[in-house]
Motif scaffolding. Structure first.
Motif, PDB file in Angstrom:
ATOM      1  N   SER A 178     -15.339 -13.691  -1.173  1.00 30.42           N
ATOM      2  CA  SER A 178     -14.973 -12.597  -2.067  1.00 30.42           C
ATOM      3  C   SER A 178     -16.058 -11.536  -1.999  1.00 30.42           C
ATOM      4  N   TYR A 179     -15.749 -10.366  -2.537  1.00 34.32           N
ATOM      5  CA  TYR A 179     -16.753  -9.310  -2.607  1.00 34.32           C
ATOM      6  C   TYR A 179     -16.426  -8.377  -3.751  1.00 34.32           C
ATOM      7  N   GLU A 180     -17.450  -7.654  -4.176  1.00 33.70           N
ATOM      8  CA  GLU A 180     -17.267  -6.626  -5.192  1.00 33.70           C
ATOM      9  C   GLU A 180     -18.009  -5.378  -4.728  1.00 33.70           C
ATOM     10  N   ARG A 181     -17.437  -4.246  -5.020  1.00 31.48           N
ATOM     11  CA  ARG A 181     -17.985  -2.966  -4.558  1.00 31.48           C
ATOM     12  C   ARG A 181     -18.332  -2.119  -5.785  1.00 31.48           C
ATOM     13  N   SER A 182     -19.518  -1.529  -5.775  1.00 29.44           N
ATOM     14  CA  SER A 182     -19.960  -0.617  -6.827  1.00 29.44           C
ATOM     15  C   SER A 182     -20.520   0.636  -6.176  1.00 29.44           C
TER      16      SER A 182
END
Length: 111
Positions: A90-94
């Motif tokens: 999974s990944y999260e982008r900010s």
């Protein structure tokens, strides 16, 4: 200016595959006007977290990169590689904007 921060959760048994994935993206971000600051793989601590940082001149420039990268064969191959190897869970982008120092008074440099 906008800096994109991506936090990845990885399969820790597939770090070499993720490193290869990252190496594919370094020139691709530059191809579309961004400056890649690198991928940061686990060292000490958590063995399944990696980071990536890259900068574009604006959010609009980043959005243009995102649209154009979806049509680029090399970008599509990189996306496929991650899917095929399942190295990314999974990944999260900010998004961040940098704060640069103001001019430092000459007296600060004196000791």
């Amino acid at each position: 200016m906008i800096t994109v921060y991506i936090r990845y959760i990885l399969d820790p048994t597939k770090l070499p595959e993720f490193e290869q994935y990252g190496r594919q993206w370094l020139p691709l971000v530059a191809k579309y006007g961004g400056q890649h600051h690198g991928y940061f793989l686990p060292g000490e601590g958590a063995n399944n977290v990696a980071l990536a940082l890259f900068t574009f001149e604006s959010l609009a420039a980043y959005e243009d990169y995102r649209l154009r990268s979806q049509q680029d064969p090399a970008c599509q191959a990189a996306f496929r590689y991650a899917d095929d190897t399942r190295c990314i869970l999974s990944y999260e982008r900010s998004f961040f904007r940098p704060v640069f120092p103001a001019a430092v008074p000459a007296s600060w440099g004196e000791q």
